[in-house]
Design a protein around this motif. Structure first.
Motif, PDB file in Angstrom:
ATOM      1  N   LEU A  88      34.668   0.863  37.635  1.00  0.00           N
ATOM      2  CA  LEU A  88      33.402   1.434  37.187  1.00  0.00           C
ATOM      3  C   LEU A  88      32.848   0.611  36.024  1.00  0.00           C
ATOM      4  CD1 LEU A  88      34.430   5.196  37.224  1.00  0.00           C
ATOM      5  CD2 LEU A  88      33.015   4.003  38.911  1.00  0.00           C
ATOM      6  N   PRO A  89      31.532   0.468  35.932  1.00  0.00           N
ATOM      7  CA  PRO A  89      30.961  -0.321  34.830  1.00  0.00           C
ATOM      8  C   PRO A  89      31.204   0.344  33.484  1.00  0.00           C
ATOM      9  CG  PRO A  89      29.238   0.832  36.058  1.00  0.00           C
ATOM     10  CD  PRO A  89      30.506   1.013  36.841  1.00  0.00           C
ATOM     11  N   ALA A  90      31.315  -0.494  32.463  1.00  0.00           N
ATOM     12  CA  ALA A  90      31.488  -0.026  31.082  1.00  0.00           C
ATOM     13  C   ALA A  90      32.686   0.900  30.948  1.00  0.00           C
ATOM     14  CB  ALA A  90      30.224   0.669  30.585  1.00  0.00           C
ATOM     15  N   THR A  91      33.737   0.611  31.714  1.00  0.00           N
ATOM     16  CA  THR A  91      34.928   1.461  31.715  1.00  0.00           C
ATOM     17  C   THR A  91      36.168   0.636  31.414  1.00  0.00           C
ATOM     18  OG1 THR A  91      33.996   3.040  33.281  1.00  0.00           O
ATOM     19  CG2 THR A  91      36.377   2.962  33.131  1.00  0.00           C
ATOM     20  N   LEU A  92      37.004   1.153  30.516  1.00  0.00           N
ATOM     21  CA  LEU A  92      38.284   0.546  30.174  1.00  0.00           C
ATOM     22  C   LEU A  92      39.380   1.419  30.768  1.00  0.00           C
ATOM     23  CD1 LEU A  92      39.829  -1.618  28.530  1.00  0.00           C
ATOM     24  CD2 LEU A  92      39.704  -0.062  26.577  1.00  0.00           C
ATOM     25  N   SER A  93      40.164   0.870  31.675  1.00  0.00           N
ATOM     26  CA  SER A  93      41.237   1.619  32.324  1.00  0.00           C
ATOM     27  C   SER A  93      42.545   0.896  32.072  1.00  0.00           C
ATOM     28  CB  SER A  93      40.963   1.741  33.830  1.00  0.00           C
ATOM     29  OG  SER A  93      41.995   2.444  34.484  1.00  0.00           O
ATOM     30  N   LEU A  94      43.418   1.489  31.266  1.00  0.00           N
ATOM     31  CA  LEU A  94      44.672   0.856  30.876  1.00  0.00           C
ATOM     32  C   LEU A  94      45.829   1.481  31.644  1.00  0.00           C
ATOM     33  CD1 LEU A  94      44.252   0.541  27.009  1.00  0.00           C
ATOM     34  CD2 LEU A  94      43.500  -1.000  28.827  1.00  0.00           C
ATOM     35  N   SER A  95      46.614   0.645  32.264  1.00  0.00           N
ATOM     36  CA  SER A  95      47.728   1.107  33.085  1.00  0.00           C
ATOM     37  C   SER A  95      49.042   0.945  32.329  1.00  0.00           C
ATOM     38  CB  SER A  95      47.778   0.300  34.393  1.00  0.00           C
ATOM     39  OG  SER A  95      48.805   0.754  35.239  1.00  0.00           O
ATOM     40  N   GLU A  96      49.647   2.079  31.999  1.00  0.00           N
ATOM     41  CA  GLU A  96      50.937   2.130  31.308  1.00  0.00           C
ATOM     42  C   GLU A  96      50.945   1.263  30.045  1.00  0.00           C
ATOM     43  OE1 GLU A  96      54.171   1.537  34.036  1.00  0.00           O
ATOM     44  OE2 GLU A  96      53.363   2.968  35.498  1.00  0.00           O
ATOM     45  N   PRO A  97      50.023   1.524  29.111  1.00  0.00           N
ATOM     46  CA  PRO A  97      50.006   0.727  27.875  1.00  0.00           C
ATOM     47  C   PRO A  97      51.274   0.939  27.057  1.00  0.00           C
ATOM     48  CG  PRO A  97      48.495   2.596  27.706  1.00  0.00           C
ATOM     49  CD  PRO A  97      48.963   2.556  29.123  1.00  0.00           C
ATOM     50  N   GLY A  98      52.031  -0.124  26.896  1.00  0.00           N
ATOM     51  CA  GLY A  98      53.316  -0.042  26.208  1.00  0.00           C
ATOM     52  C   GLY A  98      53.233   0.508  24.799  1.00  0.00           C
ATOM     53  N   PRO A  99      52.209   0.149  24.003  1.00  0.00           N
ATOM     54  CA  PRO A  99      52.152   0.693  22.642  1.00  0.00           C
ATOM     55  C   PRO A  99      52.009   2.218  22.609  1.00  0.00           C
ATOM     56  CG  PRO A  99      50.814  -1.284  22.814  1.00  0.00           C
ATOM     57  CD  PRO A  99      51.235  -0.935  24.201  1.00  0.00           C
ATOM     58  N   PHE A 100      51.325   2.801  23.598  1.00  0.00           N
ATOM     59  CA  PHE A 100      51.218   4.260  23.628  1.00  0.00           C
ATOM     60  C   PHE A 100      52.573   4.871  23.964  1.00  0.00           C
ATOM     61  CE2 PHE A 100      49.786   8.417  25.266  1.00  0.00           C
ATOM     62  CZ  PHE A 100      48.970   8.800  24.214  1.00  0.00           C
ATOM     63  N   ASP A 101      53.279   4.254  24.913  1.00  0.00           N
ATOM     64  CA  ASP A 101      54.639   4.696  25.230  1.00  0.00           C
ATOM     65  C   ASP A 101      55.523   4.603  23.988  1.00  0.00           C
ATOM     66  OD1 ASP A 101      56.926   5.091  27.428  1.00  0.00           O
ATOM     67  OD2 ASP A 101      57.545   3.426  26.138  1.00  0.00           O
ATOM     68  N   ALA A 102      55.426   3.494  23.253  1.00  0.00           N
ATOM     69  CA  ALA A 102      56.238   3.318  22.048  1.00  0.00           C
ATOM     70  C   ALA A 102      55.893   4.358  20.990  1.00  0.00           C
ATOM     71  CB  ALA A 102      56.042   1.909  21.493  1.00  0.00           C
ATOM     72  N   ALA A 103      54.609   4.723  20.893  1.00  0.00           N
ATOM     73  CA  ALA A 103      54.206   5.748  19.919  1.00  0.00           C
ATOM     74  C   ALA A 103      54.788   7.111  20.291  1.00  0.00           C
ATOM     75  CB  ALA A 103      52.686   5.820  19.842  1.00  0.00           C
ATOM     76  N   ILE A 104      54.797   7.427  21.589  1.00  0.00           N
ATOM     77  CA  ILE A 104      55.404   8.682  22.022  1.00  0.00           C
ATOM     78  C   ILE A 104      56.888   8.698  21.687  1.00  0.00           C
ATOM     79  CG2 ILE A 104      55.969  10.102  24.033  1.00  0.00           C
ATOM     80  CD1 ILE A 104      53.389   9.036  25.343  1.00  0.00           C
ATOM     81  N   ARG A 153      51.626  15.151  12.289  1.00  0.00           N
ATOM     82  CA  ARG A 153      51.646  13.726  11.962  1.00  0.00           C
ATOM     83  C   ARG A 153      51.898  12.892  13.212  1.00  0.00           C
ATOM     84  NH1 ARG A 153      49.149  10.746   8.206  1.00  0.00           N
ATOM     85  NH2 ARG A 153      50.374   8.981   7.469  1.00  0.00           N
ATOM     86  N   GLY A 154      52.775  13.374  14.076  1.00  0.00           N
ATOM     87  CA  GLY A 154      53.008  12.683  15.337  1.00  0.00           C
ATOM     88  C   GLY A 154      51.775  12.708  16.215  1.00  0.00           C
ATOM     89  N   GLY A 155      51.067  13.829  16.225  1.00  0.00           N
ATOM     90  CA  GLY A 155      49.815  13.892  16.966  1.00  0.00           C
ATOM     91  C   GLY A 155      48.788  12.910  16.437  1.00  0.00           C
ATOM     92  N   ALA A 156      48.751  12.765  15.111  1.00  0.00           N
ATOM     93  CA  ALA A 156      47.828  11.804  14.506  1.00  0.00           C
ATOM     94  C   ALA A 156      48.182  10.380  14.920  1.00  0.00           C
ATOM     95  CB  ALA A 156      47.855  11.944  12.985  1.00  0.00           C
ATOM     96  N   LEU A 157      49.490  10.097  15.052  1.00  0.00           N
ATOM     97  CA  LEU A 157      49.913   8.773  15.503  1.00  0.00           C
ATOM     98  C   LEU A 157      49.417   8.517  16.927  1.00  0.00           C
ATOM     99  CD1 LEU A 157      51.535   6.137  15.493  1.00  0.00           C
ATOM    100  CD2 LEU A 157      53.573   7.486  16.078  1.00  0.00           C
ATOM    101  N   LEU A 158      49.567   9.486  17.815  1.00  0.00           N
ATOM    102  CA  LEU A 158      49.123   9.297  19.202  1.00  0.00           C
ATOM    103  C   LEU A 158      47.606   9.119  19.270  1.00  0.00           C
ATOM    104  CD1 LEU A 158      51.345  11.739  21.298  1.00  0.00           C
ATOM    105  CD2 LEU A 158      51.802   9.410  20.532  1.00  0.00           C
ATOM    106  N   ARG A 159      46.880   9.879  18.473  1.00  0.00           N
ATOM    107  CA  ARG A 159      45.422   9.721  18.472  1.00  0.00           C
ATOM    108  C   ARG A 159      45.022   8.356  17.931  1.00  0.00           C
ATOM    109  NH1 ARG A 159      45.888  15.116  16.959  1.00  0.00           N
ATOM    110  NH2 ARG A 159      45.703  14.650  14.734  1.00  0.00           N
ATOM    111  N   ALA A 160      45.701   7.913  16.872  1.00  0.00           N
ATOM    112  CA  ALA A 160      45.394   6.595  16.317  1.00  0.00           C
ATOM    113  C   ALA A 160      45.684   5.506  17.332  1.00  0.00           C
ATOM    114  CB  ALA A 160      46.203   6.364  15.037  1.00  0.00           C
ATOM    115  N   MET A 161      46.809   5.632  18.045  1.00  0.00           N
ATOM    116  CA  MET A 161      47.148   4.609  19.030  1.00  0.00           C
ATOM    117  C   MET A 161      46.157   4.615  20.192  1.00  0.00           C
ATOM    118  SD  MET A 161      49.015   2.060  19.707  1.00  0.00           S
ATOM    119  CE  MET A 161      50.424   2.173  18.583  1.00  0.00           C
ATOM    120  N   ALA A 162      45.737   5.811  20.617  1.00  0.00           N
ATOM    121  CA  ALA A 162      44.734   5.883  21.678  1.00  0.00           C
ATOM    122  C   ALA A 162      43.435   5.216  21.227  1.00  0.00           C
ATOM    123  CB  ALA A 162      44.489   7.334  22.072  1.00  0.00           C
TER     124      ALA A 162
END
Length: 384
Positions: free
Chosen positions: A159-175, A188-197
């Motif tokens: 889709l135009p103007a769309t970013l689709s990330l497949s299994e982004p490792g940094p998000f996995d590492a943040a979890i 605080r952990g939720g804030a980390l996940l939001r920041a990484m997203a």
């Protein structure tokens, strides 16, 4: 010479335009010539060996601010300060690979990322997050594994103007980090996940939408992710369990190796007769978590057999998208490609997998997955 290199690195890291000029170089000889010219204009004398390719840029002191927009996180590195967020320069890379890790490897190979580096302390990364720089996260794709999730990510990415990330490792590492540290157990952990997203979804090319296809084990961290991103709709993809189990037994994904996911997630016990039973029990854990999550809001179950039509007809509206005729055509074109090898056409393999299913696979499905598969089908039918 090392002092000159440090001064050069400091000057470039303070100048986003120099970063863009040097970061655009894909060949080392072009990068080296431009870097030497820039250093000369800055009154610095560099040696050629200062710019020689190396496995990774030398360690640097953490900076509290996020780097310019063209930088994305690529993981965490240990340090005397605790975990540091490690960044790499991506420029305007469209991130259209089948998996985010492929984009990371391409970024790491840039000559610029062999000489320059940015790292940020964990607290600074969270506290100085820049969510306004990110394309809004419109949807999360959970899945049982080997069930069309990469296809869905590729169709969304068409889709135009769309970013689709497949299994982004940094998000996995943040979890994983949030699950392992007491100080990240709550908000605080939720804030980390939001920041990484936000960091992964930076709108470097004016993207208006962002989607994450997660790792299959992440459905077991659903409550933590949902608490961090409560307003983001999500989908759980599933497939005929015989077909999935045949695929996993042929080539095991790391998510079916208990030692490679956070401890205590599977709690399967030691009385596992073989890989077929082990994989089936793990997939059953995914299904059980998904069924529980589907009792709440924001979720939808989609069977692999419903793809690709379900993306435009059901998933896109669920994610708040109304596709035009041209967008439907773009999605359809993407659906005809092999999601993990986009240069090839997709060839259906479900019937062949049923032929190849061993008695052990059929028995494992009967014992652990058949009833759960039926419940997911019921959930899909109720929502359609």
């Amino acid at each position: 010479m090392r002092n000159a290199l440090h001064a050069f690195q400091t000057a470039v890291m303070a100048d986003p335009e120099l970063q863009r000029q040097l970061g655009a170089c894909e060949r080392h000889e072009i990068f080296s010539a431009l870097a030497m010219a820039v250093a000369d204009r800055l009154g610095l004398t560099l040696a050629q060996e200062d710019l020689a390719p190396r496995a990774r840029a030398v360690p640097v002191e953490p900076t509290p601010e996020w780097p310019p927009l063209e930088w994305l996180p690529v993981g965490f590195v240990p340090s005397e300060y605790g975990p540091l967020v490690d960044w790499a320069y991506f420029g305007d890379d469209a991130l259209q690979d089948s998996f985010f890790e492929e984009s990371v490897q391409r970024a790491r190979s840039r000559p610029f990322n062999r000489v320059f580096r940015r790292v940020t302390r964990l607290d600074d990364f969270i506290d100085n997050a820049l969510p306004d720089e990110a394309a809004p996260l419109r949807g999360l794709v959970y899945h049982m594994s080997r069930c069309g999730s990469t296809l869905v990510a590729q169709m969304l990415g068409a889709l135009p103007a769309t970013l689709s990330l497949s299994e982004p490792g940094p998000f996995d590492a943040a979890i994983r980090l949030a699950m392992s540290r007491a100080d990240l157990a709550g908000e605080r952990g939720g804030a980390l996940l939001r920041a990484m997203a936000s960091a992964l979804g930076r709108a470097r090319r004016s993207e208006r939408h962002c989607f994450f296809k997660l790792d299959s084990w992440h459905i077991l961290a659903f409550q933590r992710i949902q608490a961090a991103l409560p307003h983001v709709p999500w989908v759980y993809l599933f497939r005929d369990p015989v077909e999935v189990l045949v695929s996993q037994v042929r080539l095991r994904g790391y998510q079916t190796v208990p030692e490679l996911v956070p401890s205590g997630l599977y709690d399967i016990g030691d009385d596992v007769p073989g890989p077929e039973d082990l994989c089936a029990r793990i997939l059953a854990k995914h299904h059980e978590a998904a069924i529980c999550a589907l009792a709440g809001p924001q979720g939808m179950a989609i069977n692999y057999a419903s793809l690709p039509d379900a993306l435009a007809d059901r998933l896109a509206p669920h994610f708040g998208l109304s596709l035009t005729r041209d967008e439907r055509a773009a999605v359809a074109r993407a659906s005809r490609r092999n999601a993990k090898a986009p240069e090839q056409l997709f060839v259906p393999d479900g019937a062949r997998k049923h032929v190849d299913a061993s008695p052990a696979i059929l028995e494992a499905v009967r014992c652990h997955l058949a009833a759960l598969h039926g419940k997911l089908e019921d959930a899909e039918n109720l929502a359609s």
